[in-house]
Motif scaffolding. Structure first.
Motif, PDB file in Angstrom:
ATOM      1  N   PRO A 157       5.333  -7.467   7.035  1.00 59.26           N
ATOM      2  CA  PRO A 157       6.652  -7.962   6.370  1.00 59.26           C
ATOM      3  C   PRO A 157       7.791  -7.601   7.119  1.00 59.26           C
ATOM      4  CG  PRO A 157       5.122  -5.358   5.950  1.00 59.26           C
ATOM      5  CD  PRO A 157       4.500  -6.653   6.893  1.00 59.26           C
ATOM      6  N   GLY A 158       9.369  -7.672   6.608  1.00 60.06           N
ATOM      7  CA  GLY A 158       9.307  -7.175   7.854  1.00 60.06           C
ATOM      8  C   GLY A 158      10.608  -5.940   7.661  1.00 60.06           C
ATOM      9  N   GLY A 159       9.572  -5.426   6.996  1.00 58.27           N
ATOM     10  CA  GLY A 159      10.447  -3.328   6.681  1.00 58.27           C
ATOM     11  C   GLY A 159       9.050  -2.688   6.593  1.00 58.27           C
ATOM     12  N   PRO A 160       9.410  -1.728   6.343  1.00 57.56           N
ATOM     13  CA  PRO A 160       7.660  -0.362   6.352  1.00 57.56           C
ATOM     14  C   PRO A 160       6.927  -0.861   4.740  1.00 57.56           C
ATOM     15  CG  PRO A 160      10.021   0.618   5.720  1.00 57.56           C
ATOM     16  CD  PRO A 160      10.538  -0.241   6.070  1.00 57.56           C
ATOM     17  N   ILE A 161       5.500  -0.657   4.944  1.00 46.39           N
ATOM     18  CA  ILE A 161       4.546  -0.916   3.722  1.00 46.39           C
ATOM     19  C   ILE A 161       4.575   0.005   3.232  1.00 46.39           C
ATOM     20  CG2 ILE A 161       2.432  -1.250   3.544  1.00 46.39           C
ATOM     21  CD1 ILE A 161       2.133  -2.525   6.029  1.00 46.39           C
ATOM     22  N   LEU A 162       4.786   0.917   1.992  1.00 44.81           N
ATOM     23  CA  LEU A 162       5.283   1.646   1.121  1.00 44.81           C
ATOM     24  C   LEU A 162       4.009   2.029   0.444  1.00 44.81           C
ATOM     25  CD1 LEU A 162       8.425   1.120  -0.479  1.00 44.81           C
ATOM     26  CD2 LEU A 162       8.693   1.836   1.706  1.00 44.81           C
ATOM     27  N   ASP A 163       3.560   1.809   0.099  1.00 39.00           N
ATOM     28  CA  ASP A 163       2.123   2.144  -0.617  1.00 39.00           C
ATOM     29  C   ASP A 163       0.727   1.610   0.635  1.00 39.00           C
ATOM     30  OD1 ASP A 163      -0.735   1.997  -1.529  1.00 39.00           O
ATOM     31  OD2 ASP A 163      -0.147   0.493  -2.936  1.00 39.00           O
ATOM     32  N   LYS A 164       1.066   2.790   1.179  1.00 36.09           N
ATOM     33  CA  LYS A 164      -0.686   2.509   2.374  1.00 36.09           C
ATOM     34  C   LYS A 164      -1.862   2.106   2.287  1.00 36.09           C
ATOM     35  CE  LYS A 164       2.837   4.501   5.338  1.00 36.09           C
ATOM     36  NZ  LYS A 164       3.591   3.348   6.346  1.00 36.09           N
ATOM     37  N   SER A 165      -2.235   1.975   1.231  1.00 30.45           N
ATOM     38  CA  SER A 165      -3.668   1.815   0.124  1.00 30.45           C
ATOM     39  C   SER A 165      -3.621   0.420   1.045  1.00 30.45           C
ATOM     40  CB  SER A 165      -3.906   1.731  -0.434  1.00 30.45           C
ATOM     41  OG  SER A 165      -3.137   1.065  -1.793  1.00 30.45           O
ATOM     42  N   THR A 166      -2.394  -0.646   1.509  1.00 24.45           N
ATOM     43  CA  THR A 166      -2.238  -1.686   1.232  1.00 24.45           C
ATOM     44  C   THR A 166      -1.967  -2.334   2.767  1.00 24.45           C
ATOM     45  OG1 THR A 166       0.155  -1.825   0.690  1.00 24.45           O
ATOM     46  CG2 THR A 166      -1.364  -2.224  -1.414  1.00 24.45           C
ATOM     47  N   GLN A 167      -1.992  -1.429   3.293  1.00 25.50           N
ATOM     48  CA  GLN A 167      -2.105  -1.298   5.358  1.00 25.50           C
ATOM     49  C   GLN A 167      -2.492  -1.460   6.137  1.00 25.50           C
ATOM     50  OE1 GLN A 167       1.673   1.148   7.348  1.00 25.50           O
ATOM     51  NE2 GLN A 167       0.257   1.103   7.937  1.00 25.50           N
ATOM     52  N   ALA A 168      -2.818  -2.393   6.850  1.00 26.59           N
ATOM     53  CA  ALA A 168      -3.832  -2.494   7.828  1.00 26.59           C
ATOM     54  C   ALA A 168      -3.100  -3.065   9.135  1.00 26.59           C
ATOM     55  CB  ALA A 168      -4.979  -4.156   7.608  1.00 26.59           C
ATOM     56  N   ASP A 169      -4.461  -1.841   9.843  1.00 23.49           N
ATOM     57  CA  ASP A 169      -3.609  -1.324  11.380  1.00 23.49           C
ATOM     58  C   ASP A 169      -4.535  -2.224  12.527  1.00 23.49           C
ATOM     59  OD1 ASP A 169      -0.850  -0.283  10.655  1.00 23.49           O
ATOM     60  OD2 ASP A 169      -1.881   1.614   9.824  1.00 23.49           O
ATOM     61  N   PHE A 170      -4.163  -2.794  13.515  1.00 19.98           N
ATOM     62  CA  PHE A 170      -5.268  -3.565  14.585  1.00 19.98           C
ATOM     63  C   PHE A 170      -4.049  -2.964  15.879  1.00 19.98           C
ATOM     64  CE2 PHE A 170      -6.823  -5.776  11.512  1.00 19.98           C
ATOM     65  CZ  PHE A 170      -6.098  -6.421  10.699  1.00 19.98           C
ATOM     66  N   ARG A 171      -4.803  -2.892  16.901  1.00 25.67           N
ATOM     67  CA  ARG A 171      -4.075  -3.006  18.374  1.00 25.67           C
ATOM     68  C   ARG A 171      -4.986  -3.984  19.182  1.00 25.67           C
ATOM     69  NH1 ARG A 171      -1.389  -0.383  21.578  1.00 25.67           N
ATOM     70  NH2 ARG A 171      -1.698  -0.384  23.468  1.00 25.67           N
ATOM     71  N   LEU A 172      -4.373  -4.873  18.987  1.00 29.56           N
ATOM     72  CA  LEU A 172      -4.540  -6.316  19.897  1.00 29.56           C
ATOM     73  C   LEU A 172      -3.808  -6.643  21.362  1.00 29.56           C
ATOM     74  CD1 LEU A 172      -5.159  -8.357  16.547  1.00 29.56           C
ATOM     75  CD2 LEU A 172      -6.521  -6.573  17.599  1.00 29.56           C
ATOM     76  N   TYR A 173      -4.484  -6.624  21.938  1.00 24.65           N
ATOM     77  CA  TYR A 173      -4.150  -7.169  23.871  1.00 24.65           C
ATOM     78  C   TYR A 173      -2.912  -6.897  23.673  1.00 24.65           C
ATOM     79  CZ  TYR A 173      -6.271 -11.680  22.719  1.00 24.65           C
ATOM     80  OH  TYR A 173      -7.114 -12.543  22.796  1.00 24.65           O
ATOM     81  N   GLY A 174      -3.199  -5.294  23.453  1.00 23.75           N
ATOM     82  CA  GLY A 174      -1.787  -4.473  23.993  1.00 23.75           C
ATOM     83  C   GLY A 174      -1.039  -4.181  22.599  1.00 23.75           C
ATOM     84  N   SER A 175      -1.215  -4.476  21.740  1.00 24.25           N
ATOM     85  CA  SER A 175       0.205  -4.524  20.726  1.00 24.25           C
ATOM     86  C   SER A 175      -0.503  -3.624  19.755  1.00 24.25           C
ATOM     87  CB  SER A 175       1.020  -5.786  20.464  1.00 24.25           C
ATOM     88  OG  SER A 175       1.050  -6.553  22.028  1.00 24.25           O
ATOM     89  N   ASN A 176       0.472  -2.934  18.686  1.00 28.57           N
ATOM     90  CA  ASN A 176       0.321  -3.011  17.539  1.00 28.57           C
ATOM     91  C   ASN A 176       0.945  -4.072  16.441  1.00 28.57           C
ATOM     92  OD1 ASN A 176      -1.054   0.017  18.682  1.00 28.57           O
ATOM     93  ND2 ASN A 176       0.954   0.404  19.573  1.00 28.57           N
ATOM     94  N   TYR A 177      -0.092  -4.071  15.219  1.00 34.43           N
ATOM     95  CA  TYR A 177       0.275  -4.378  14.390  1.00 34.43           C
ATOM     96  C   TYR A 177      -0.092  -3.686  13.031  1.00 34.43           C
ATOM     97  CZ  TYR A 177       0.252  -8.273  18.299  1.00 34.43           C
ATOM     98  OH  TYR A 177       0.040  -8.918  18.670  1.00 34.43           O
ATOM     99  N   SER A 178       1.203  -3.621  11.742  1.00 27.68           N
ATOM    100  CA  SER A 178       0.733  -3.174  11.271  1.00 27.68           C
ATOM    101  C   SER A 178       0.815  -4.146   9.428  1.00 27.68           C
ATOM    102  CB  SER A 178       1.532  -1.676  10.626  1.00 27.68           C
ATOM    103  OG  SER A 178       1.616  -0.949  10.803  1.00 27.68           O
ATOM    104  N   VAL A 179       0.033  -4.640   9.157  1.00 33.03           N
ATOM    105  CA  VAL A 179      -0.521  -5.893   8.290  1.00 33.03           C
ATOM    106  C   VAL A 179      -0.070  -5.369   6.576  1.00 33.03           C
ATOM    107  CG1 VAL A 179      -0.950  -7.768   9.942  1.00 33.03           C
ATOM    108  CG2 VAL A 179      -2.377  -6.492   8.484  1.00 33.03           C
ATOM    109  N   TYR A 180       0.703  -5.560   5.928  1.00 31.66           N
ATOM    110  CA  TYR A 180       0.224  -5.912   4.256  1.00 31.66           C
ATOM    111  C   TYR A 180      -1.067  -6.740   3.921  1.00 31.66           C
ATOM    112  CZ  TYR A 180       0.518  -6.626  -0.859  1.00 31.66           C
ATOM    113  OH  TYR A 180      -0.154  -6.859  -2.058  1.00 31.66           O
ATOM    114  N   THR A 181      -2.059  -6.145   3.125  1.00 34.15           N
ATOM    115  CA  THR A 181      -3.087  -7.301   2.496  1.00 34.15           C
ATOM    116  C   THR A 181      -3.150  -6.139   1.166  1.00 34.15           C
ATOM    117  OG1 THR A 181      -4.994  -7.774   3.608  1.00 34.15           O
ATOM    118  CG2 THR A 181      -4.680  -5.254   4.115  1.00 34.15           C
ATOM    119  N   HIS A 182      -3.418  -6.979   0.752  1.00 32.72           N
ATOM    120  CA  HIS A 182      -4.732  -7.480  -0.619  1.00 32.72           C
ATOM    121  C   HIS A 182      -5.138  -8.546  -1.255  1.00 32.72           C
ATOM    122  CE1 HIS A 182      -4.992  -4.610  -3.976  1.00 32.72           C
ATOM    123  NE2 HIS A 182      -4.793  -5.536  -5.127  1.00 32.72           N
TER     124      HIS A 182
END
Length: 435
Positions: A157-182
């Motif tokens: 998303p373009g901003g913070p994920i307000l419901d943390k239960s829908t957030q998945a965090d990755f560290r891939l190739y040296g970069s951090n990603y926070s994605v919304y997923t449901h």
């Protein structure tokens, strides 16, 4: 129940990624152990692609998704029996079996997102100057998946994920990603069709059901009781109805959409900007999206994968739903098994994307219906395998092989046996019918 395709599983294997579209037969098995034995054909096909000398060095994984999650809800002991059976059979295979597991819905969506972006090369690229570079975040692509029992939406998303239960965090190739997923359980194609039929039965209980989503002139007879066995159905059949129900199509897309909308709770999100349906939090859509699996297959049949506008998509589906069954049946020989459901599936996908996920006329062009990304078949399975084998490192890569799919598949032989959502849905149907 409508029968799923008639083969036992889906495989990714060997020097090139290959989806063999093998899924479980709905024919009753005489014993539960055959759930494991039925994987044998799929396994043998995959082994042909792997040099015999590499068999013992080839890791094999099995993951189950939404259909098995439903079965576990209905009868956890049956779910355990199936996992025990497949573990026993695959454990005897000549490859290195690492075990079977049931994926959470969030994982299913996240692995699909990894597959799409890995195939497209949007996670990391090797520049002409000999350096690793991280592509701009706006090049990342969201993932929309739909199986038989569930559907998933995943994006950055373009901003913070307000419901943390829908957030998945990755560290891939040296970069951090926070994605919304449901993941929406019970909103996959097959479960939607069953819920839709049950809703129509409940609203107009009669031995003859006039179904607005079936084309005019179409008629079939269905067993009534199995429709109510799914954990997705929260009602009981009317006592006055016979065991078998005659269903007759009327080809009325307006009435079909009204019936489909009853499957959603849109009022729970009324007045809320960060909400999809059924009270589920969803931040505003951001970036490009790839819609695959049943999204792609349905729209590919309807010839709607070429970037048509939302209004054109709507018009095309409505026109298809109003065509006589005999004309459609003649126009698509050999496709009788799936033909009756394309009207309902098309209108359901349109409703989900437009009214549920809120793709508007303006944002619709960001949505692409694809089978592949960068030459890789899209699904959760490749992302699942990459995660289990650690082929996408957390740290920035030091050599070219870490990102290049073509070079990587020349160096690594792998196989993944997957129970995709439709496989699980077929298993659920199978064991409910045996109870």
């Amino acid at each position: 129940m409508r029968a799923p395709p008639t083969r036992p599983c889906s495989c990714i294997s060997g020097r090139r990624t290959r989806r063999m579209a093998l899924v479980w037969s709905a024919r009753p098995w005489p014993a539960r152990w055959k759930a494991g034995e039925s994987l044998q054909g799929c396994l043998e096909e995959a082994l042909v692609l792997i040099p015999e000398a590499q068999h013992r060095k080839t890791p094999m994984f099995l993951g189950a998704t939404a259909g098995m999650r439903l079965l576990r809800q209905k009868n956890s002991s049956q779910a355990r029996d199936i996992f025990a059976a497949v573990t026993q059979v695959l454990g005897r295979s000549p490859v290195d079996f690492w075990g079977a597991e049931l994926l959470a819905g969030q994982d299913e969506g996240a692995f699909g997102w990894i597959t799409v972006n890995y195939g497209l090369g949007t996670l990391v690229k090797y520049s002409f100057t000999g350096e690793w570079i991280q592509p701009p975040e706006e090049t990342l692509v969201g993932a929309l998946d739909m199986g038989g029992a569930s559907t998933q939406i995943t994006f950055v998303p373009g901003g913070p994920i307000l419901d943390k239960s829908t957030q998945a965090d990755f560290r891939l190739y040296g970069s951090n990603y926070s994605v919304y997923t449901h993941s929406y359980l019970c909103f996959g194609r097959d479960q939607m069709l069953s819920r839709l039929l049950v809703g129509l039965v409940q609203s107009r209980p009669a031995a003859l059901l006039r179904h607005p989503c079936y084309l005019s002139g179409y008629q079939t007879t269905l067993a009534l009781a199995p429709l109510y066995e799914s954990p997705c159905v929260h009602t009981t059949p009317p006592l006055s109805l016979p065991q078998n129900l005659t269903v007759e199509g009327t080809g009325n897309p307006g009435a079909c959409v009204s019936a489909i909308r009853e499957l959603f709770n849109f009022s729970s999100c009324q007045g809320q900007e960060d909400c999809a349906f059924d009270g589920i939090y969803q931040p505003p859509l951001q970036g490009k999206f790839y819609a695959f699996s049943n999204f792609y297959h349905t729209f590919h049949f309807l010839n709607l994968t070429s970037g048509q506008s939302l209004s054109t998509v709507n018009t095309t589906i409505w026109e298809f739903c109003q065509r006589p069954w005999k004309l459609v049946e003649t126009s698509y020989p050999g496709q009788d098994r799936w033909l009756p459901d394309y009207c309902a599936s098309g209108l359901y996908i349109l409703t989900l994307l437009h009214e549920g996920y809120r793709f508007s006329e303006e944002t619709w062009p960001s949505l692409e219906f694809r089978k592949q990304a960068g030459g890789v078949d899209i699904g959760w399975t490749l992302g699942y395998m990459l995660n289990l084998t650690g082929m996408i490192p957390a740290d920035a890569p030091a050599q070219l092989w870490a990102v290049s799919y073509g070079v990587w598949v020349a160096k690594v032989v792998f196989m993944v046996l997957t129970l995709v959502a439709v496989v699980g849905a077929a298993l659920v149907q199978l064991f409910w019918l045996q109870d």
